[in-house]
Every structure is written in structure tokens, then in C-alpha cells.
Design an enzyme around this catalytic site. Structure first.
Site, mmCIF file in Angstrom:
data_model
loop_
_atom_site.group_PDB
_atom_site.id
_atom_site.type_symbol
_atom_site.label_atom_id
_atom_site.label_comp_id
_atom_site.label_asym_id
_atom_site.label_seq_id
_atom_site.Cartn_x
_atom_site.Cartn_y
_atom_site.Cartn_z
ATOM 1 N N LYS A 1 -6.639 9.609 23.512
ATOM 2 C CA LYS A 1 -6.048 10.262 22.782
ATOM 3 C C LYS A 1 -6.073 11.412 23.506
ATOM 4 O O LYS A 1 -5.128 12.601 23.606
ATOM 5 C CB LYS A 1 -7.154 11.002 21.169
ATOM 6 C CG LYS A 1 -6.833 10.525 19.989
ATOM 7 C CD LYS A 1 -5.584 10.237 19.892
ATOM 8 C CE LYS A 1 -5.925 10.182 17.444
ATOM 9 N NZ LYS A 1 -4.243 10.075 16.872
ATOM 10 N N TYR B 1 -11.114 5.096 22.252
ATOM 11 C CA TYR B 1 -10.189 6.224 20.921
ATOM 12 C C TYR B 1 -10.166 7.701 21.917
ATOM 13 O O TYR B 1 -8.603 8.376 21.964
ATOM 14 C CB TYR B 1 -11.234 6.305 19.703
ATOM 15 C CG TYR B 1 -10.150 7.027 19.027
ATOM 16 C CD1 TYR B 1 -9.098 7.170 19.018
ATOM 17 C CD2 TYR B 1 -11.152 8.522 18.759
ATOM 18 C CE1 TYR B 1 -8.438 8.140 17.211
ATOM 19 C CE2 TYR B 1 -10.382 9.779 18.506
ATOM 20 C CZ TYR B 1 -9.721 9.468 17.437
ATOM 21 O OH TYR B 1 -9.176 10.474 16.185
ATOM 22 N N ASP C 1 5.185 0.279 11.984
ATOM 23 C CA ASP C 1 3.614 -0.482 12.539
ATOM 24 C C ASP C 1 3.706 -0.826 13.869
ATOM 25 O O ASP C 1 4.301 -0.871 14.519
ATOM 26 C CB ASP C 1 4.388 -2.986 12.808
ATOM 27 C CG ASP C 1 2.379 -3.458 13.042
ATOM 28 O OD1 ASP C 1 1.959 -2.451 13.211
ATOM 29 O OD2 ASP C 1 3.229 -4.478 13.268
ATOM 30 N N LYS D 1 0.942 -0.949 -0.404
ATOM 31 C CA LYS D 1 -0.163 0.115 0.432
ATOM 32 C C LYS D 1 0.663 1.214 0.156
ATOM 33 O O LYS D 1 0.721 2.710 -0.722
ATOM 34 C CB LYS D 1 -0.811 0.427 1.271
ATOM 35 C CG LYS D 1 -1.943 -1.204 1.122
ATOM 36 C CD LYS D 1 -2.957 -1.586 2.296
ATOM 37 C CE LYS D 1 -3.933 -2.042 2.203
ATOM 38 N NZ LYS D 1 -4.878 -1.954 3.399
#
Length: 354
Positions: free
Chosen positions: A225, A221, A108, A85
Site C-alpha cells: 500500500k 500488505y 481478476d 458472487k
């Protein structure tokens, strides 16, 4: 190149007053509907400049690379998890910007070893680094544990590995700064959700991520953050000299055309499709916040939150006494997890030479 210098103390007092408003729904909508301002860098000459962007084979990271190349950037390294990709993305960039050098390096974020190797490669192979944008991240509704680290993957990718890479990259950028001119800029991608998310003030911060019932996908999530934002803000303000490296956080806002919610599950994806149709920014507009964060500011953005083409407040808790206690706990738990990589030594050297 449009960078300005303001008194950080004056900026902090002003931002503290705005923090409560940014937490409100009205504040969120005002941010989302802020019009793209003409960036004060249209005449930027980035010839001979080098940028590193992680998570740059799709979406915001790829678009940010494109926007830097359009301003004359000579050398771009895209950090990706998939070589195939990454090669596809790089081929498109090379076709559109044939004078530039575009390299694909593997990183990664689910592997501490890969993160360390990426930072070491930046140090060993790049003669200079002017801008680093740490953009890789994910959201998932699944509770997935990473076997090698024993950590839940949202926490691992969005927080622990990103902190590891951030700390490792500061001395790398410091060692590659030019003798004259503006210092390198390291921008770590955060999120609008830091304004509305809460972290328990008097409990351990990492263990809840290990419990499959404690946090939902969006909760994991958002909380990851918040941890990232508070850690990076302290790192910048207490350990990094602005003459060496400018460290800030950048927020693209809700943006269309990204692969960010690919792991979000059917319900989350459906909600996001509706939300994006109603309020989301274009990919170009969202990524331009990254460009603003690395090109437009001086010391006033150091340890700050760059959103909507301006330096905005950090989460409200940052300005409260209990916020300092929370950040202490975040700091201690994080260093305990990552000290295998010598982070305490690196931070000690940074503080000593600040």
C-alpha cells in the site's frame, strides 16, 4: 455537489506539517474515532452518472455502490472475480434500486490480461464514466506465487495490477469526460498502514516480496500500500491534469463487516476480531469515505489521501528528499514490470498533453 477548490500549494504545506503526527498511535486512534461528518452531498443528483467499482461484490465496495445508488446513480458497473458472487450482489442492488442499471463485469486482479480486458471494456462499452473506485485488494499470511506473472499475490493484487488498471483507466476517463462540469474522479483505495509502514530507502522495492522469509502477511500488505500510494501520488501530480481527471487515494480506516481478512490465517483473524470490536468503524461509515473521495473535492484532493472525510497528508517520506529518490525507484521498477502494456507510452502522452 459539495466540491471545493483550494490552493494545492497551501494544502501541501499544511499537510506536510501534519504527516509526522499521522504516523503516531495517537494519530491512528484520532482517525479511527473521528465521527462521521455530514457529507456535503446529501442533495447530490447523480442521475445519468456512471460509476465503476472493483471488488464490489462484498464489503466496502458493495456498500459504496449502494451509497452511490441511494444518491440517484443511474449506472453502476461492479468489477468482480466471481461471476456467481457478482450476480448475487447485483441482484440485491437491482432489487433495492430498480430504476438503476447494475452490470457485473469480470476483472481478476491476479491476471494482467484480465485487467487489460476490463479497462478496454470500460472504454468500448461505457458512454461516460464519472467515478471509478479501485477497491479490490487482499491480505494473506501464505506466501503464494502467481504462476502466470511470477509475482507474489499480495504484491500482484494490491500493487502491480492496481497500478496497471489505474494507468489504463486515466485516458479512458479523460476520453469520457463531459464537455462541461466536474471532471471524472478516479479514487484508488489505500490504507491507514501507509503512515506506519517503512520501505527501505536504498534497496530494490519489488524483490523482497518474492522472498518467503522477508515479509510477514501484514508487512506485505502494508508495504504494497505504501508503494501504491507513492506511485499514484506521483502519477497524479506529474502526469494528470485536474481538468481531465481528478486522481486521489481513499482510506476507509479499520472497518467491520468486510471479507478483507479472509486469507489472513487464524492468528490474524483472531487479532482482527478483537481490534474490530474495539475500534473499527461500521461498514456504512467506512464506505462513506469512498463516497467523500469521489464526490466532495476538486483539485485539492488530486494526488492526495482522502481519509476520515478530509484530505489528509501522504506518508511522511513523501515530503522528504529521500522520498523522491524512493519514488523514483518504485516508478522505474514498476514500469519495467508493466511496460508490456505500453505504460511508458501512455504516461508520455498524458504528460505531453497535461
Amino acid at each position: 455537489m459539495g466540491h471545493t477548490t483550494k490552493d494545492p500549494l497551501d494544502m501541501s504545506a499544511s499537510l506536510q506539517k501534519q504527516a509526522a503526527y499521522e504516523r503516531t498511535t495517537r494519530g491512528f486512534l484520532a482517525r479511527q474515532f473521528t465521527r462521521l461528518k455530514p457529507l456535503p452531498l446529501e442533495d447530490a443528483d447523480l442521475k445519468d452518472h456512471v460509476a465503476v467499482i472493483t471488488g464490489a461484490n462484498v464489503g466496502l465496495g458493495l456498500e459504496a455502490g449502494r451509497q452511490l445508488l441511494a444518491r440517484g446513480l443511474s449506472h453502476l458497473v461492479i468489477g468482480v472475480r466471481s461471476q456467481a458472487k457478482g450476480d448475487t450482489a447485483a441482484a440485491a442492488l437491482r432489487r433495492d434500486f430498480p430504476a438503476a442499471t447494475v452490470k457485473v463485469w469480470i476483472v481478476d486482479m491476479e491476471s494482467y490480461a484480465s485487467v487489460q480486458a476490463f479497462a478496454q471494456r470500460c472504454d468500448a462499452e461505457l458512454p461516460r464514466i464519472d467515478y471509478a473506485i479501485l477497491n479490490a485488494g487482499l491480505i494473506t499470511t501464505e506466501h503464494t506465487m502467481n504462476e502466470a506473472t511470477g509475482r507474489e499475490v499480495t504484491l500482484l493484487v494490491n500493487y502491480l495490477s492496481t497500478v496497471l488498471l489505474t494507468v489504463l483507466m486515466v485516458p479512458v476517463l479523460k476520453g469520457k469526460k463531459r464537455a462541461t462540469g466536474r471532471p471524472p474522479v478516479l479514487s484508488v483505495v489505500s490504507s491507514d498502514l501507509v503512515y506506519s509502514a517503512d520501505v527501505p530507502l536504498h534497496q530494490p522495492v519489488l524483490p523482497p516480496f518474492q522472498d518467503p522469509k522477508a515479509l510477514g502477511g501484514m508487512g506485505k500488505y502494508a508495504r504494497s500500500k505504501v508503494l501504491l500510494t507513492l506511485f499514484v501520488a506521483r502519477l497524479a501530480t506529474e502526469y494528470v491534469n485536474t481538468d481531465d481527471v481528478i486522481v486521489n487515494l481513499s482510506n476507509p480506516g479499520a472497518t467491520k463487516g468486510t471479507a478483507f481478512f479472509r486469507g489472513g490465517g487464524v492468528v490474524v483473524k483472531a487479532i482482527m476480531v478483537v481490534m474490530q470490536a474495539l475500534i473499527a468503524r461500521t461498514l456504512e461509515s467506512g464506505a462513506s469515505n469512498y463516497i467523500d473521495a469521489v464526490l466532495s473535492y476538486g483539485s485539492e484532493s488530486h494526488g492526495g489521501f482522502v481519509s476520515d472525510w478530509a484530505v489528509k497528508p501522504l506518508p511522511q517520506v513523501w515530503y522528504k528528499p529521500e522520498g523522491s529518490e524512493l519514488t523514483d525507484r518504485i516508478w522505474e521498477e514498476t514500469l519495467e514490470e508493466l511496460n508490456f502494456a505500453g505504460l511508458s507510452r501512455i504516461l508520455g502522452d498524458l504528460k505531453k498533453n497535461r
